[in-house]
Each structure stands twice: as structure tokens, then as C-alpha cells.
Design an enzyme around this catalytic site. Structure first.
Site, PDB file in Angstrom:
ATOM      1  CG  LEU A  45      -2.146  -0.841   1.263  1.00 14.00           C
ATOM      2  CD1 LEU A  45      -2.773  -0.815   2.651  1.00 14.00           C
ATOM      3  CD2 LEU A  45      -3.145  -0.367   0.224  1.00 14.00           C
ATOM      4  CG  ASP A  46       1.028   3.899  -3.304  1.00 15.54           C
ATOM      5  OD1 ASP A  46       1.934   3.076  -3.499  1.00 15.54           O
ATOM      6  OD2 ASP A  46       0.269   4.319  -4.204  1.00 15.54           O
ATOM      7  N   PRO A  47       2.304   4.934   0.875  1.00 17.04           N
ATOM      8  CG  PRO A  47       4.458   5.780   1.248  1.00 17.04           C
ATOM      9  CD  PRO A  47       3.609   5.120   0.202  1.00 17.04           C
TER      10      PRO A  47
END
Length: 302
Positions: A45-47
Site C-alpha cells: 500500500l502506498d504511504p
């Protein structure tokens, strides 16, 4: 903490990744809390995204591929009137356009076009590789390369709420779906552009509806002892409930662990992949069956 203090631990943690934290940082923090020798996550998951990040400890990494390939469900907010250089709020907002007054029927008509099997062009800001180089690294250098469209499935796409400039959507989709691309394509279909300003992964199949655990809640359990912490872990076979199950004798398990194929009587149904269990109910791993012959595939080493 030295490596000697880490322990052999097997199980699956449904981590609720916080905003602003990379998936790898969240993984390492969870591994440290559990003092696990081995850990891996199943799909980054992206930040700027939050939500379910299944973490596989120990032998659970042997079933992690099934979670990488499974369907996902997201809630996302599409901000209208701009696009973004990255497709999300991290990038520079560009190409401003007026947002038309959109009737519910007009929005629904656009969403209907994106349900089912669709083609997507992966974004430049992705981990896909071109000649061994991740696309996001090329994008940061200002380089854009041609990407082939890929088939994905949008199982459901619902409008949860809206404002004059945002749409909040519930999306259930197949593996390989880029929500940023979906939002960008919806924005173009609406004629005003869009980018992802919020993204949360609500579930990863087959764990829909099960509780997630934040790092903060896990830290609170540490003070209650190791048993309380370990109690939140799911068993390894919870990742593969869709596979047929077969109970095996001790002798058969021993031969499979030695890498041998075993003929079964009576002949079980053929299956590309099966769950194998001992007579005491212990999950021992995965194997295949064809023409009454069992073969090991991914056996666990407890």
C-alpha cells in the site's frame, strides 16, 4: 535487538496500515513487535493509503502468493477538477478544468462503464518494470514509456457520497487493478479530470469482515504478554479456504515430506491444488492430485 532474540513464529496478521507509513516500515514494525524471525507482506500500500495489509510470519509466507493474487476492496475519494502528476495527492495538481453540475444519473452512467472486465493502462508511478527498471524511478526522472493495457475486473463500483468536487467510491476489484488509474479514467469520462485524494483498503480476500489491528493496538497487547499478542494471528490455512481439503496418514505425510509422490486408494478427486491435513487436523501444506497420485507442492516446516 539481536537476531538470537527473534523467534520462529507462524501466522497471519491483518495489519491496519496507517497513513504516511510505507508498507515495508509497517511490516518491520510488526515483525519487531512479534519478535518474528521471518515476515513478508502481501501487496504494498502506498504511504498515502491506509488499511488492510496482511503480514505473513514464518511458514505463512508459503501461502502469501494466494493473497497477492486475491481480490481487494477499497474506499477511495476522487477529487474532481484536476489531474495529478502521480495520480494521487502526492503529486502536483495539473490540468485544471471546471467541474460540471453532475446529476446522480450522469454519475451512475459513467460508473456503469467501468464495471465488469475493463482494460487499464498501468500508471508510470508503479512498481512495474521496464527493462529491469521500476516505472516509478523512470517517472521521477521525467521519463515516460509506453505501457500495454491490461485486463482487470471491477466486481462492484458504488458511489457512497459526493460533494460538488469529490466522489467517494466503494470498489471491489481483481488483482492488478490500479485505483489511481480507475479514478483518472472516471474523471476523464466525466470531462473534468480526477485524482485520488484518499485511499483505504478495506479488505483482502478471503479476509473480508475480519478485524484489523493497528500497530498502536498491538503495542498495547505487548504489555499483556506474548500469548495475548499471538492470539490475534490467524492460522495459515485461513489464506486458502477455497482449496479442497484432504486428510492424510502419517506414512503418506512422511513420504510427501521426502519429496515423493504417493498413490491414493480410494482415488481422490483431481485438483490442481489441495490443502493437506494430518489425521489430528494439523495443516501440513499444499499439494496436487492427478489420476490418484498426490505430489507435494508447498509443505510447511513447523
Amino acid at each position: 535487538m539481536s537476531r538470537r532474540q527473534f523467534r520462529k513464529l507462524n501466522g497471519i496478521l491483518l495489519l491496519d496500515k496507517a497513513l504516511g507509513v510505507s508498507s515495508n516500515k509497517a511490516l518491520q514494525d510488526a515483525r519487531f513487535l512479534f519478535q518474528a524471525e521471518k515476515a513478508g507482506h502481501t501487496g504494498s500500500l502506498d504511504p498515502l493509503a491506509s488499511g488492510m495489509l496482511p503480514v505473513c510470519f514464518g511458514e505463512a509466507t508459503k501461502v502469501s502468493a494466494f493473497l497477492l493474487d486475491s481480490g481487494k476492496r477499497y474506499v477511495t475519494t476522487a477529487s474532481l477538477g484536476y489531474t495529478s502528476t502521480t495520480g494521487d495527492a502526492e503529486g502536483e495538481k495539473v490540468n485544471p478544468r471546471p467541474v460540471p453540475e453532475l446529476a446522480d444519473a450522469a454519475i451512475e452512467a459513467v460508473l456503469a462503464r467501468f464495471r465488469g472486465d475493463i482494460m487499464q493502462i498501468p500508471p508510470m508511478y508503479s512498481a512495474l518494470k521496464k527493462d529491469g527498471q521500476p516505472l516509478y524511478k523512470l517517472a521521477r526522472q521525467g521519463v515516460e514509456v509506453e505501457r500495454e493495457a491490461r485486463a482487470v475486473s471491477i466486481h462492484s463500483l458504488r458511489l457512497l457520497e459526493r460533494t460538488a468536487t469529490t466522489l467517494t467510491l466503494d470498489v471491489a476489484c481483481s488483482k492488478g487493478t490500479y485505483i489511481r488509474t480507475l479514478v483518472e479514467d472516471i474523471g476523464e469520462a466525466l470531462g473534468c479530470g480526477a485524482y485520488v485524494s484518499m485511499l483505504r483498503r478495506e479488505s483482502v480476500e478471503p479476509f473480508g469482515g475480519l478485524p484489523m489491528h493497528t500497530l498502536e493496538s498491538l503495542r498495547a497487547l505487548v504489555g499483556q504478554g506474548r500469548e495475548a499478542l499471538d492470539a490475534v494471528l490467524l492460522p495459515l490455512d485461513s489464506a486458502v479456504p477455497h482449496l479442497p481439503a484432504l486428510v492424510l496418514s502419517k506414512a503418506t505425510i512422511l513420504r510427501l515430506r521426502q519429496g515423493q509422490k504417493v498413490r491414493m486408494e480410494p482415488v481422490p478427486a483431481d485438483a490442481a491444488l489441495m490443502r493437506f491435513y494430518s489425521e489430528s487436523g494439523e495443516f501440513i501444506g499444499l499439494g496436487v492430485c492427478g489420476n490418484g497420485v498426490l505430489a507435494p507442492k508447498r509443505l510447511l516446516a513447523y
